[in-house]
Scaffold this active site. Structure first.
Site, short mmCIF file in Angstrom:
data_model
loop_
_atom_site.label_atom_id
_atom_site.label_comp_id
_atom_site.label_asym_id
_atom_site.label_seq_id
_atom_site.Cartn_x
_atom_site.Cartn_y
_atom_site.Cartn_z
N CYS A 18 -21.46 41.34 117.45
CA CYS A 18 -20.05 41.67 117.26
C CYS A 18 -19.05 40.83 118.03
O CYS A 18 -19.38 40.06 118.93
CB CYS A 18 -19.75 43.12 117.55
SG CYS A 18 -20.66 43.78 118.90
N GLY A 44 -19.60 38.37 113.46
CA GLY A 44 -20.02 39.54 112.70
C GLY A 44 -19.32 39.57 111.37
O GLY A 44 -18.09 39.60 111.33
N ASN A 123 -19.13 45.11 122.43
CA ASN A 123 -19.94 43.94 122.10
C ASN A 123 -21.07 43.86 123.11
O ASN A 123 -20.82 43.79 124.31
CB ASN A 123 -19.09 42.67 122.16
CG ASN A 123 -19.92 41.41 121.95
OD1 ASN A 123 -21.00 41.46 121.38
ND2 ASN A 123 -19.41 40.29 122.44
N GLY A 124 -22.29 43.90 122.63
CA GLY A 124 -23.43 43.84 123.55
C GLY A 124 -24.52 44.79 123.12
O GLY A 124 -24.62 45.14 121.93
N TYR A 264 -24.83 28.05 120.38
CA TYR A 264 -24.73 28.38 118.96
C TYR A 264 -23.68 29.45 118.65
O TYR A 264 -23.01 29.36 117.63
CB TYR A 264 -26.10 28.84 118.47
CG TYR A 264 -26.18 29.13 117.00
CD1 TYR A 264 -26.22 28.08 116.07
CD2 TYR A 264 -26.21 30.43 116.53
CE1 TYR A 264 -26.31 28.34 114.72
CE2 TYR A 264 -26.30 30.69 115.17
CZ TYR A 264 -26.34 29.65 114.26
OH TYR A 264 -26.43 29.90 112.93
N CYS A 404 -34.06 38.51 122.54
CA CYS A 404 -32.90 38.91 123.34
C CYS A 404 -32.67 40.42 123.15
O CYS A 404 -32.76 40.93 122.04
CB CYS A 404 -31.65 38.15 122.87
SG CYS A 404 -30.14 38.71 123.70
N CYS A 461 -27.90 33.68 131.87
CA CYS A 461 -28.99 34.41 131.23
C CYS A 461 -29.59 33.47 130.19
O CYS A 461 -28.91 33.06 129.24
CB CYS A 461 -28.50 35.68 130.54
SG CYS A 461 -29.83 36.48 129.61
#
Lengths: 500, 500, 500, 500
Positions: A18, A44, A123-124, A264, A404, A461
């Site tokens: 998102c 999204g 978002n996440g 990306y 992920c 990360c």
């Protein structure tokens, strides 16, 4: 998320789930949100939602499947979303779940609390959502969606705090994982980033009194807002009456931003961590050309996402850059009820090889990543069918070997090619003359870390490449996911769930 | 036509009005037509139509507004179009006409003759259509559309010939202008190109007995058909039972293919006149760099149509190529009933400048053409706002100073910037540091004519640049259009109308 | 609710707000629900919803605006609602509320509890809903709709009972007002009627193991189910594995069924309290003819709802019955975005007077009720315009002088004609030669109470005529509604709210 | 046509194929047409069309599937139909044709002639349409629809007359069969009835200068127009600038109006030939009661079309009238893609028996006609299932034994029950205690012919009952239809086709 310069075989990429956007202090705020979400559409495409607040007409909302531009541009719909404060969300469809997304899964979510309404967009990914949901249901909460994000608003509803920002702190302290959250009350716009700051969130200014929160800076550009700064990892901002109050509800923390946003996810014209995404990608191409040079006649990109790295590779290597693969610009969302023939066409509907250009040439193909690898094979076939003499793949990211759990839709580990094979095995399986990935250190250099990755304390990360997860994926471990042997999560400990 | 690598300010480009595709001798021919039209979508986005014939179910048709992929991919619709023979058409919306296109204006057209049904689709423009229509109405024909192409089928209906190919010859001998026509009867697929061959039409082979007619070779690629040859100027082919019969209904003629197909209309992966369109465009960039060099830091394209020429310019000049302007890939058709704010956003909805890249740089911007010039100004503004030090425009075509009457939607001459100003005036009006167009000879060299244009007997139709019209635009002259003083139409005389 | 033989000026009638239907133990239960809801469409036309449960696919739901027949008959939708257990709801649009109904207001509602899912549908009105909602929000419940019925499922979610039927008892003991509720778990179909049994609910049997709950018997007829009995006031039934368990969660009570269901709401082919609704209405006509005879030439009904009483009046009086007013059968739901001319046509779109029949005649017009009275005036005008000599209104119910708070949409008391005027004043205002209403005792006689109304202990809820409210309307009193001076609610005391 | 008080089993009735309406001399004429077509909706429900003319904006048209009220009430559509002159058409879907109606089959048709545009709408059937169509195609006309009515406009296009009314005379003299035609030019409204006047057409006046043409008087009532007179058989009227010019293009003729319009097609509130349709139907019931009395307890109608005759029967016989069958008012058009269960429900979706009323009673059921008879059997079953002691059918028309070729959709003769069986055989096959049809003379008496039918020179077209066809059905005879042995067409000879 489908990247801005997207990859043609989108089903063989990683996807973020998102993008968020909120604005306060402007006339017809929902119009700005629509524009911002349009600029974030690459994060999204399945659905979008906007909630606005107007002093007279209260809260209003609209949630729609499909592109922002097909829904939130119409006068008749936008008139139903008056007010100077609004937030919105675009959502990626998590492929492979058994049931289709229902419209009630589309954010922002809304809750009517005793002190007034509150809308939340996220978002996440909440890594302990399953456990929280179970606990909340036991106590009488009724979930309306299958979305993990709904936990946040139920935790807020049950908080004993008497104002909404404090309730949000209460709620987010219970939540683990990666999250950038925006929320609104009748008078306030709120933004929070998790302690590691895995997902992006930026702050902008518009007009005299207006403020904007958005996933990326490109969403500020579209409305002509000024980019002020990123929200910091672990920071909460509450914006009201032209004032931005900052606090740190989770205590001190060091960020671990998602490095794949550079590779990306983000738009090339966005600026992250002070760096141009385009320039970073071009630089990855440069690193690749240095690490894995090869003699050839032509450097081509797998369009459109591989283009910046291909330009960098061509520049560094001195081999000419050309458009060897042409993308059909009229491809849109998935087909509804397609004929079998259409279903089987996949590749040709999207791409055509520029035969006259590649014929007889030794071609270097630059792609952003290899996920399942099925795409790479098909592209190789097309290039060879068109008469190329040799095909060399250069990949602008390290091998993607781990899933992920922080808001990106990844296949099971078993389906990640790099989790199953060595690079040489991959080369053979894809069937190309050579294959090379940029090194993890090369990638870190491209994002500006001159010494590469700090193994003891990684700056980003990079779990999808390294298997080094900064937050333990609680629900996934319950479901049987096995972390890398002998690994520990390298991130800060989040005390929320354990302390409960 | 919107080009395949389209220009972002589509309303400030020239547009072709259609693409045609037909196939015979395959199972579920309409599916192939859908794929072919999808590949030709850049030639017309407003609407599309397919007519198929099946031995048992006879003729069936479907005409729809919108993209091919949104309509002609659905099982439920395609089932209604059975049979091994089908033709189709995509149509560009002629901007600026007072009334919206009605669905009855969408081709192919169909007529039931005493010897059976016939469907016709047409790419081009009939320059004496007004006169023909008037005459046909006088004699009792009832026109169902506002399309000039409908004349063809009425002329056929009134022919006293007893078979359909002969009726088509009768009809087309009455017609003046530029046309590539495909048609079908119950058993035959027919293709014709006007004596000058202004619009393209190619022949392909698929499977054992199948043949294809299409506007461009890219539409053969998508279905895996083999490119056999171009239909020649003035040639008619009638395909039936695996045989291709060729004839020349108009007598001998020399072709004058549209040079703008190379500049902008055709897809870069198509092959025209034996040449790669991509390579031609790259070569135009090379010519430009030779003719109008300039010192600068960066070569950028106005995406996507300017990219091949920009690559050529960068290669020839040695100045690095970069993506200075990023195009939003989620823009689609026109908005329906948009809010005022959306209407006013125009540019930003489609493009964003890559600020980090252009800041402080001397930028060369390569664009395909200048029509009204309004776009060029806006793009210049965006680039300067982002901090560029200098902006130099290089245009991959000569100044567009004359309208096209052969199937391209051009503004009135008064609105063509190059019809009103010298190059220096244009530079000043646009507000850039320098402006240069490729010369007409340079363009001819790029398409492979080493000696440039043969002024006495031009190899191409270049009327939009030269004002040299190969066929007198009969209806336009009636309406008061004035040709270049002292000019004559340089093309072969078409005897049709005059002889009547 | 719009009555089955509806009144043409629907906006000048009382409306019930819903119908409910549930079935267990049949294949494709949702199909039966669709049919049942179609038969109950007169109880609510705005929207409908169905939730089904299948052992493998769990709960599925669909909520749609519009008629049942336009939505829940399609194969493609019904396939998404598999299973042998399903419930459904049709909803009337409460005219005059500021906001349009959102789809999330459409029942059945669904909640996921720790012991499994539960769906609930409700006919009636909760008179203390505002107070309950406030309390639930304070404790952290998030309401998704603006519907008062949602209270029930939140009360259930918070109950500490470990099975769903017990949770429903807990919830309904907190609720005041009039309600017939149906609910389903994964294995059980549940039905409950409030202690006074104001709204109807009947039990039927279908096939070997199937049971049905429905608002009216006509919904049993359509699926060929056998009518077993009415659910009793204050009764709960839990149906599972072919067994019907009955309990009485509210203690002993005496029913006060809504008498207006006989007058107007229910379908004439339904059976209520052992009596044919049609026969009751015919009998009201007989009573009217006895109480208020008049010399005339013709008895006409205001179609279609007045027809049975008109037939009874004609029979008793010996005056011929005729169709003096013809209803246009192609009128449907409200117009969307109508032209002004259409908006102003109101009457003529729906009715036409049969001029040849009424001309010169003394006409008795039988109507079911007078609410605002505006309709009666318009009809009178039409009849006189057509040349009638005299117009006499006979009304098949007593004057409607009080609003209903038990699930019927009534105008404010100030807008009820009978609350403002005497019968003679009404006659004059409407402008007819005579006007008479059936007496309250006459109405009681028509429903079979030979001695008329028992004033001390009325057999029915007749609050809309008498102002005698059996349950105190808690929320309405809070909002300032004034009951009849010196009145007390004549019904059983419900201890729920007070006891809290 | 579906009758206004329609029969519930519409597929077992005869259907007329259209209604026409035109108006001149009013503001926003298309709005009036919409209202008129709404009042004529019973004559055709499948689709409707309106064409209007405005001095500035010329001709505009809209054709839509579905009810008038669902399409032609919207502001946004009606705005596209400006002007003071407009005509419209509603169309019945001819069941059983292989292909669905395409939108291009929906009238009015339009043709652009050299002297200006003309729109034409037609009610009836052209009995030599096949032959005309063949001839027109031979000469180069291109038909756009499968509708026979399109012949008229092609004949007009080919006429050498220099004004449109004269062209229409030319065209209609070539046409055989039954037709009421309305047409419009830029300034004139035209109406014509065939020499026999089989289909209705009436003239009305509205406002100072406005005139109306409509199929029935009920369409005048809805717009408040005054009924002036019927257009006479063989008359043409041309209305312009407030003047009505009448002429008789076909020479003198005697009318043979369709008697079935009285029985079933027309609305009961229309006036035909000076008689109320309602009163005629009531009178048929009276005749039936006289001709075929029976002892019974209850007279019921098959709703809604049988109601007036049932009222007449009850009145004459003294047996009480009651509503034994209740019709569901929420049934609309055909279902789209229904589940199998829905498909199989047919009857119950539309009707329910009023069990409490018919139980134990001897019931007389009055229906308007018997076509295939399948419906009668189903209704009988339902009544007996509900416990009726006896069932007696009384039919308000003579046995329907012959197909109609004059604009009514009739099954093949082989499917007409009365063509295959005697009345006693029909009684047995339907399974009722008695069955009686009104006699042909009784029917003539009911329409006011005191002496019954004049066999030598029938006053009406009653071919469906008598097999006496006033115009030879040319195309049908070609297709093999056999007329009654030794019969001749009793009507006037139309010289058109023969003279050619």
């Amino acid at each position: 998320m489908q990247p801005f310069l997207a990859h043609p075989f989108d089903s063989d990429r990683l996807h973020e789930e998102c993008g968020v956007f909120g604005v306060i202090g402007v006339t017809d705020a929902a119009n700005f949100v629509a524009l911002g979400l349009h600029a974030l559409q690459h994060r999204g495409q399945e659905a979008g939602g906007i909630i606005s607040h107007d002093a007279e007409q209260g809260f209003n909302s609209a949630h729609r499947f499909g592109y922002v531009r097909d829904n939130f541009t119409k006068q008749s719909l936008m008139e139903t979303l008056p007010g100077s404060l609004a937030i919105g969300h675009v959502r990626y469809s998590t492929a492979g779940t058994k049931a289709a997304t229902a419209i009630r899964d589309v954010q922002p979510f809304f809750g009517d609390f005793s002190m007034g309404g509150c809308a939340v967009a996220h978002n996440g990914n909440i890594t302990n959502a399953m456990a929280l949901r179970k606990e909340l249901i036991e106590r009488g909460s009724i979930f309306q969606s299958s979305s993990d994000s709904e936990c946040i608003i139920h935790l807020m509803a049950r908080s004993i705090q008497r104002n909404i920002p404090e309730r949000m702190k209460d709620a987010l302290r219970r939540v683990e994982g990666a999250f950038s959250v925006i929320a609104m009350t009748r008078t306030k716009l709120i933004g929070v980033r998790d302690p590691l700051g895995v997902r992006p969130l930026v702050l902008g200014k518009i007009g005299d009194e207006g403020y904007v929160l958005a996933s990326e800076t490109c969403a500020l550009d579209i409305i002509g807002a000024e980019f002020l700064r990123e929200i910091e990892p672990g920071e909460m901002v509450v914006i009201s009456k032209g004032e931005v109050e900052s606090s740190r509800p989770f205590g001190p923390s060091t960020g671990r931003f998602c490095i794949f946003e550079h590779v990306y996810f983000s738009r090339p014209d966005s600026i992250i961590g002070g760096r141009s995404v385009y320039e970073t990608r071009r630089q990855i191409g440069v690193e690749l050309a240095r690490e894995s040079p090869i003699e050839a006649d032509l450097v081509c990109a797998v369009p459109d996402s591989g283009t910046p790295a291909a330009i960098g590779f061509a520049h560094e290597s001195g081999i000419p850059f050309g458009m060897g693969i042409i993308r059909n610009q009229y491809m849109g969302r998935t087909f509804i009820e397609p004929t079998e023939q259409i279903r089987n066409m996949g590749v040709r509907l999207k791409l055509n090889v520029n035969r006259a250009l590649v014929k007889g040439k030794r071609v270097i193909l630059v792609d952003d990543s290899v996920v399942r690898g099925t795409t790479s094979r098909k592209i190789k076939d097309m290039i060879l069918d068109a008469g190329a003499a040799e095909v060399h793949f250069r990949i602008a990211s390290p091998p993607t070997a781990w899933p992920c759990f922080y808001g990106v839709d990844t296949p099971d580990r078993g389906k990640l090619l790099a989790a199953q094979m060595s690079v040489e095995e991959m080369r053979e399986w894809i069937g190309v003359d050579s294959l090379a990935f940029v090194s993890l250190d090369g990638l870190y250099r491209a994002v500006g870390e001159a010494r590469g990755r700090n193994a003891a304390n990684p700056q980003y990360c990079d779990a999808c490449f390294s298997g080094d997860y900064p937050v333990a994926p609680f629900d996934q471990l319950e479901r049987g996911f096995r972390m890398k042997p002998n690994s520990e999560t390298s991130g800060v400990e989040i005390t929320g769930h354990a302390a409960e």
